[in-house]
Design a protein around this motif. Structure first.
Motif, PDB file in Angstrom:
ATOM      1  N   THR A  17       0.835  -1.201   0.000  1.00 28.89           N
ATOM      2  CA  THR A  17       0.000   0.000   0.000  1.00 28.89           C
ATOM      3  C   THR A  17       0.869   1.250   0.000  1.00 28.89           C
ATOM      4  O   THR A  17       0.595   2.201  -0.729  1.00 28.89           O
ATOM      5  CB  THR A  17      -0.955  -0.003   1.207  1.00 28.89           C
ATOM      6  OG1 THR A  17      -1.761  -1.183   1.134  1.00 28.89           O
ATOM      7  CG2 THR A  17      -1.846   1.216   1.214  1.00 28.89           C
ATOM      8  N   LEU A 156      -8.729   6.140  -0.111  1.00 27.17           N
ATOM      9  CA  LEU A 156      -9.511   5.770   1.080  1.00 27.17           C
ATOM     10  C   LEU A 156     -10.900   6.400   1.069  1.00 27.17           C
ATOM     11  O   LEU A 156     -11.619   6.314   2.052  1.00 27.17           O
ATOM     12  CB  LEU A 156      -8.770   6.189   2.352  1.00 27.17           C
ATOM     13  CG  LEU A 156      -7.418   5.536   2.605  1.00 27.17           C
ATOM     14  CD1 LEU A 156      -6.792   6.086   3.877  1.00 27.17           C
ATOM     15  CD2 LEU A 156      -7.537   4.015   2.681  1.00 27.17           C
ATOM     16  N   LYS A 159     -13.992   4.882   2.512  1.00 26.77           N
ATOM     17  CA  LYS A 159     -13.984   4.671   3.962  1.00 26.77           C
ATOM     18  C   LYS A 159     -13.646   5.994   4.645  1.00 26.77           C
ATOM     19  O   LYS A 159     -12.596   6.139   5.270  1.00 26.77           O
ATOM     20  CB  LYS A 159     -12.968   3.598   4.333  1.00 26.77           C
ATOM     21  CG  LYS A 159     -13.234   2.250   3.692  1.00 26.77           C
ATOM     22  CD  LYS A 159     -12.144   1.267   4.032  1.00 26.77           C
ATOM     23  CE  LYS A 159     -12.383  -0.052   3.321  1.00 26.77           C
ATOM     24  NZ  LYS A 159     -11.311  -1.007   3.594  1.00 26.77           N
ATOM     25  N   LEU A 162     -11.856   6.619   8.032  1.00 24.54           N
ATOM     26  CA  LEU A 162     -10.425   6.346   8.187  1.00 24.54           C
ATOM     27  C   LEU A 162      -9.550   7.561   7.882  1.00 24.54           C
ATOM     28  O   LEU A 162      -8.374   7.590   8.226  1.00 24.54           O
ATOM     29  CB  LEU A 162     -10.001   5.197   7.262  1.00 24.54           C
ATOM     30  CG  LEU A 162     -10.630   3.831   7.506  1.00 24.54           C
ATOM     31  CD1 LEU A 162     -10.124   2.835   6.465  1.00 24.54           C
ATOM     32  CD2 LEU A 162     -10.326   3.341   8.912  1.00 24.54           C
ATOM     33  N   ASN A 166      -5.645   8.635   9.279  1.00 27.32           N
ATOM     34  CA  ASN A 166      -4.584   8.551   8.285  1.00 27.32           C
ATOM     35  C   ASN A 166      -3.937   9.908   8.037  1.00 27.32           C
ATOM     36  O   ASN A 166      -2.729   9.993   7.826  1.00 27.32           O
ATOM     37  CB  ASN A 166      -5.108   7.932   6.984  1.00 27.32           C
ATOM     38  CG  ASN A 166      -5.162   6.423   7.074  1.00 27.32           C
ATOM     39  OD1 ASN A 166      -4.167   5.752   6.845  1.00 27.32           O
ATOM     40  ND2 ASN A 166      -6.320   5.898   7.426  1.00 27.32           N
TER      41      ASN A 166
END
Length: 185
Positions: A17, A156, A159, A162, A166
């Motif tokens: 990732t 992301l 989501k 998150l 992050n």
């Protein structure tokens, strides 16, 4: 300019990732050429994983993986496996929460960050790769931080809960990278 990076660690540490975020950010938002080459071990979570990212002003062939400008290692076995590929004058980024091995090379710049410990303090071990990505970007400035963050935010996007964690992780990493860069002679 060409930068060859190897990112290595255990499966489950977000190695792929991290590499994908950096490659996507560079490809989508700059005029540089990029190659991303993943390599998975026989096991998944807990096994070895590494990837190569090449960022260049010129055309990029297949990454060779035998001479790296930068090396990010998330665990001891990865350090032992890839330290020989780091060229003299290269940058060695270490997850100092896990990697305690002695570095026997004095011809590289060592950048340490306790990313596992930091991620656990933040309440989610899964952000350790985003912290390390921030350290790398903050130190090398290979791609502008806002470009990398925009890619993380986009990836992301499905989501959204998150994103705040992050973002915090990436910012903490940037601080470490910038701080260590300013302390390098």
């Amino acid at each position: 300019m060409e930068t060859n990076l190897c990112v290595a660690g255990f499966g489950g540490q977000g190695v792929m990732t991290l590499g994908k975020f950096l490659a996507s950010a560079t490809c989508d938002s700059t005029d540089k050429n990029v190659t991303f080459f993943p390599s998975y071990g026989a096991e998944q979570r807990g096994g070895t994983a590494n990837c190569f990212v090449v960022i260049s002003d010129d055309m990029v062939g297949a990454p060779l993986g035998n001479v790296m400008d930068d090396l990010i290692v998330m665990n001891g076995p990865s350090l032992n496996k890839f330290i020989g590929t780091l060229k003299p004058g290269g940058n060695l980024f270490i997850n100092s929460s896990i990697v305690s091995d002695q570095i026997d090379r004095d011809d590289v710049t060592l950048i340490k960050a306790p990313v596992t410990e930091m991620a656990l303090e933040m309440g989610n071990a899964k952000v350790l790769n985003v912290i390390m990505l921030g350290v790398y970007v903050g130190y090398t400035e290979v791609v502008p931080p806002e470009v990398v963050w925009n890619t993380i935010e986009h990836k992301l996007g499905k989501k959204p809960k998150l994103l705040p964690l992050n973002k915090e992780a990436f910012e903490k990493g940037l601080e470490i990278g910038r701080s260590q860069r300013s302390n390098t002679p």
